[in-house]
Structure formats: structure tokens, C-alpha cells
Design an enzyme around this catalytic site. Sequence first.
Site, mmCIF file in Angstrom:
data_model
loop_
_atom_site.group_PDB
_atom_site.id
_atom_site.type_symbol
_atom_site.label_atom_id
_atom_site.label_comp_id
_atom_site.label_asym_id
_atom_site.label_seq_id
_atom_site.Cartn_x
_atom_site.Cartn_y
_atom_site.Cartn_z
ATOM 1 N N ASP A 1 0.867 -1.189 0.000
ATOM 2 C CA ASP A 1 0.000 0.000 0.000
ATOM 3 C C ASP A 1 0.906 1.241 0.000
ATOM 4 O O ASP A 1 2.026 1.166 -0.479
ATOM 5 C CB ASP A 1 -0.963 -0.070 1.194
ATOM 6 C CG ASP A 1 -2.238 0.722 0.965
ATOM 7 O OD1 ASP A 1 -2.145 1.849 0.458
ATOM 8 O OD2 ASP A 1 -3.336 0.227 1.298
ATOM 9 N N HIS B 1 2.103 1.971 -3.196
ATOM 10 C CA HIS B 1 1.115 2.864 -3.806
ATOM 11 C C HIS B 1 1.558 4.326 -3.797
ATOM 12 O O HIS B 1 0.750 5.218 -4.000
ATOM 13 C CB HIS B 1 -0.246 2.706 -3.114
ATOM 14 C CG HIS B 1 -0.892 1.371 -3.364
ATOM 15 N ND1 HIS B 1 -2.133 1.046 -2.897
ATOM 16 C CD2 HIS B 1 -0.455 0.276 -4.044
ATOM 17 C CE1 HIS B 1 -2.449 -0.200 -3.272
ATOM 18 N NE2 HIS B 1 -1.431 -0.687 -3.959
#
Length: 408
Positions: free
Chosen positions: A223, A246
Amino acid sequence: MSYVLVSLLIFYIIASSNFSLGYGQTTFNVLDYGAVGNGQIDDSKAFVKAWNASCLTKASKGTPTLVIPAEKTFLLQPTIFSGSSSSNIGVRVEILGKIVAPKNPDAWKGCVESWLSFGDVTNLIIYGTGEINGQGSLWWSYVSTVQCPRPKALHFSKCNNLELSGLTHVDSPKGHISITHSNNVTISNLHIRAPQTSPNTDGIDISVSSHVNIHDSIIETGDDCIALNNGSSFINITNIACGPGHGISVGSLGVNGSYQTAEEIYVRNCSFNGTQNGARIKTWQGGSGYARKILFEHITLIAVNHPIIIDQHYCNGRHDCANATRAVNVSDVTYNDFQGTSSSKEAIVFNCTQTPGCSNIVMKQINITSAIQSQNISAYCSNANGTFSTTVPQVPCLLKTNSTSFNL
Ligand SMILES: *[C@@H]1O[C@H](CO)[C@@H](O)[C@H](O)[C@H]1NC(C)=O
Ligand SMILES: *[C@@H]1O[C@H](CO)[C@@H](O)[C@H](O)[C@H]1NC(C)=O
Ligand SMILES: *[C@@H]1O[C@H](CO)[C@@H](O)[C@H](O)[C@H]1NC(C)=O
Ligand SMILES: *[C@@H]1O[C@H](CO)[C@@H](O)[C@H](O)[C@H]1NC(C)=O
Ligand SMILES: *[C@@H]1O[C@H](CO)[C@@H](O)[C@H](O)[C@H]1NC(C)=O
Ligand SMILES: *[C@@H]1O[C@H](CO)[C@@H](O)[C@H](O)[C@H]1NC(C)=O
Ligand SMILES: *[C@@H]1O[C@H](CO)[C@@H](O)[C@H](O)[C@H]1NC(C)=O
Ligand SMILES: *[C@@H]1O[C@H](CO)[C@@H](O)[C@H](O)[C@H]1NC(C)=O
Ligand SMILES: *[C@@H]1O[C@H](CO)[C@@H](O)[C@H](O)[C@H]1NC(C)=O
Ligand SMILES: *[C@@H]1O[C@H](CO)[C@@H](O)[C@H](O)[C@H]1NC(C)=O
Ligand SMILES: *[C@@H]1O[C@H](CO)[C@@H](O)[C@H](O)[C@H]1NC(C)=O
Ligand SMILES: *[C@@H]1O[C@H](CO)[C@@H](O)[C@H](O)[C@H]1NC(C)=O
């Protein structure tokens, strides 16, 4: 001979009991408080005993150091290291060995938000070449009868003047490191590592904290490498290698109609390799507050899916968020010197809401090319204003300028 041995033994017992009681000592080795370090026996109580002893050290004796020795593996259940009774001299925690969580989620004692928490400790310094391993792999796919939500690994709350350096952080069930209500924080030389496919395994989450400096670290995760959430201000992020992951994100802000803010955020000399996003700002519709005074500069991109993105319609991967008339204000965002490649066609996305939209976006020295040969790349821009110069691809809703100066 045996007299000598017995004397030695007695001497040792006296010496080590003095040690345990903290008379004149500033070093507190968890092994002296009953930790076993075989990776099987629960060492949590021994850690808390050693921590409590170090917190009682008198200022005149110097800063106490809690030692987690090398070449051993310590199994810890969820543990709270509370500093509320300690003085302001602070505590040093030297982690040389390995700290692991129970492998099986069913073996965790109770549902917790965080595995290891530090609260109310001023002048806390955690350093060393050791490892903190959340053993999250079963949590990532787990459907249990207990149904605890996945816990974060390492959490700091109300820890002013915090320093965290050198450690390796592996496979948290959820986010690896989160910091809240803490000012004057330095995080450096960390290696955070979890698989690209692991869910919500953010590297570092910051909220309600200011004067935070994060530098010289490698973050590979599933993430956000770093997320700057509500109440983040005066944050410097320098020399971070992010990927997989991310990206480095401001937000998400404004969830569930809330008022949330982030400002004075400076991200410099960072690289993104194979990440979903690079420089990212995300806000929910219906919220209020602001994300402003944000700079991303000297950024290297290797096949990044969205190298530059502002999403004012953030919906956490879903598409069922209702349209709203309110949104978190996004303004005064500068992107300077981005070089490298995009793996998607839309290298730059400014997906802003009609009101308030995104204002004063400044872009310069941007050269993003396609990671895929013969694919053309472009920028998408909706409801944003500002300026750009020497920027490839060009951004339709911004004004082209020749200006080489820029202000934040
Ligand atoms: C450590 O200290 C805390 C509060 O100061 C106390 O509640 C706890 O019982 C102590 N734990 C041990 C193992 O000494
Ligand atoms: C910030 O924290 C460091 C320790 O990490 C400390 O040396 C310094 O004095 C603190 N600065 C302020 C302004 O408190
Ligand atoms: C961030 O960087 C700026 C400029 O280099 C510096 O003036 C400021 O003190 C830094 N802040 C922190 C929290 O490190
Ligand atoms: C946002 O952060 C501020 C502090 O900056 C805090 O007072 C407020 O409660 C937070 N709001 C939400 C919704 O998290
Ligand atoms: C938003 O509100 C919904 C409904 O009250 C709740 O289920 C959800 O957990 C909230 N989300 C956050 C991030 O607070
Ligand atoms: C960024 O990198 C450049 C070149 O490597 C270096 O000159 C500069 O000092 C770095 N900036 C920061 C803030 O570390
Ligand atoms: C980017 O990531 C790939 C895949 O992990 C790796 O093989 C490559 O060496 C990385 N490139 C750089 C410049 O670090
Ligand atoms: C912009 O956001 C809307 C609403 O979430 C979404 O439907 C659309 O695909 C987004 N556009 C781009 C280019 O990302
Ligand atoms: C929300 O607004 C967008 C345009 O901003 C529009 O394309 C979309 O259909 C709207 N969605 C709903 C559910 O009204
Ligand atoms: C940009 O948008 C903001 C808010 O929508 C507005 O106040 C500002 O005047 C606009 N600036 C320019 C140069 O159009
Ligand atoms: C952009 O980068 C590409 C690839 O490195 C290079 O070939 C091209 O000349 C650069 N364009 C500009 C305008 O600097
Ligand atoms: C911008 O630069 C172009 C040439 O690149 C020049 O023709 C134009 O006059 C300049 N405009 C301004 C406002 O300086």
C-alpha cells in the site's frame, strides 16, 4: 575451588539483582528480566519488566537503554510500552535481535489495534540493526472465527522528540509504523518490506503530528509507502526509495464528511519503482478542510502507473461514493523536476471536483515518457488551475508560462 565457585555465584546473584533493581545501571537487557529469545516462549512480560525498570532510572544516572540482544528471536504478544510514569530524560531502545509476532492470528491474545505501542514517551530513541517482523501473511488471507480486524505493527502516540533508525520492518498484518500526536520526529535508514500483494500494509502513516523528518529509507510494500493523514504539517521526506507500493500520499482526507487538514509537506529526492502511484493527493467527496503547501521535487520514476495524481473523488478503490457539493480544498501544490517513465497512458491526473476544485498547481521541469514503447502518454485535468513550464506531457487546464521562478 567450590568455595570460589560459590563466591562467584553469590557475587553474580548480587550483581545481577542490583542490575535488575536499576541501582546505578543505565543498561537494561531483556535477558536479565527473564526473556528467553527462542522465538517460541512469550517474552512480552520480560520486555515490560525491563521497560518499567528503565523508566524508573533517575535523571542523574543518564539516559537508560533497553537492550534487545542480537542473535535471538523474541516472540511478543501485543504489548504496550507506556512512559506516563517516566521522567523526561527519555529512553533508548537498542534492537539488535529479532522481534516476532505470533504467526497464527488465532494465537494472538485478544483483538488489538496495534501489536507494539509506545505511548506518552518524550525523548524516545529506537535504533539498531534488528528486525521487527509482524508475520502478517496469514492475516492477509485469514478468515477466522475470532474475526479480529488486522492489527498495525508499531504504533507511537504522544511521543515528542522521537527518533527511529536502522531497523528492518517486515510483513505487518496492516500498516508497519504509525505515528500520531507526536512532534519533532526523525525516521531514517529503515528498510520496510512486505509483498506487493499484501493488503493495507502502509509503510509509515503520520497523523496529528508536526516537524517530522523521514529520510534515507527503502520502503517496499502493498500500500502507501508513506501516508500523510489528517493533522500532518511541516513534514520533510527525503531520499526514499518506494516500490513496490502505492506511492507517497497526502491523505486520504475528509472521510465520512469530516474536516481534515494537511500542509507544509516537502517530498524531495525520492524514487518510485513499479509503484501504483508516485506523488499522490487523495481526498473524499463530502469532506472539508484542506491539503495545501505541498512540494514534490527531484523525483525519479520507473514504470509508475500514475506518477502524478490528485484525486478529489477518492473512494478507496470503490466507485460507489456519492457525489457531494463539498470537498477538501487542494491548493498550492508544486511539482518540480520529475524524470522517468509511466506505465499507464495517463501519466498525470488532476481529477478535481467542481467546487472547490484544485488551485494554484505549479509544474516545472517535468519530463515523463512512456515505459511502453510506442504508447503515447497524456495528462488528464478536470477543475484545476495553475501554471506549467517545460512540462511533458502538457497539462490542459493549467496555464503555460515561461517563468522559471516559483513560489510555494
Ligand atoms: C509496568 O508499569 C505499568 C505502569 O507503570 C504497570 O501497570 C505494569 O503492571 C508494570 N508491569 C510490569 C510487568 O512490571
Ligand atoms: C527534537 O528531538 C531531538 C531528538 O530527536 C532533540 O535533540 C531536539 O532537541 C528536539 N528539538 C526540539 C525543538 O525539541
Ligand atoms: C525541512 O527542510 C527545510 C529545508 O531544508 C528545513 O528548513 C526544515 O527545518 C526541515 N524540517 C524538518 C522537520 O526537518
Ligand atoms: C484532525 O486533526 C485535528 C488536529 O490537527 C484533530 O483535532 C481532529 O480531531 C482530527 N479530525 C479527524 C476527523 O480525524
Ligand atoms: C464511515 O462511516 C461508516 C458508517 O458510519 C463507518 O462504517 C465507517 O467505518 C466510517 N469510515 C471511517 C474511515 O471512519
Ligand atoms: C538531492 O540529491 C542531490 C543530488 O544527488 C543532492 O545534491 C541534494 O543535496 C539532495 N537534496 C536533499 C534535500 O537531500
Ligand atoms: C526496479 O524494480 C525492479 C523489480 O523489482 C528491479 O529489478 C530493478 O532493479 C529496480 N530498478 C532500480 C533502478 O532500482
Ligand atoms: C475521476 O473520478 C471519477 C469519479 O471517481 C471517475 O469516475 C473517473 O474515472 C476519474 N477519472 C480519471 C481520469 O481518473
Ligand atoms: C457524479 O458526478 C460525475 C461528474 O462530476 C458524473 O459523471 C457522475 O455520473 C455523477 N454520479 C452520480 C452517482 O451522480
Ligand atoms: C483558481 O481557482 C481558485 C478556486 O477555485 C480561484 O480562487 C482562483 O482565482 C483561481 N486562479 C486562477 C488563476 O484562475
Ligand atoms: C525527456 O526524456 C527522454 C528520455 O530520457 C529524452 O529522450 C527527451 O529528450 C527528454 N525531453 C526533454 C524535453 O527533456
Ligand atoms: C515565452 O517564450 C517564448 C519563446 O519561447 C516567447 O516568444 C514569448 O514572448 C515568451 N513570453 C513571455 C511572457 O515571456
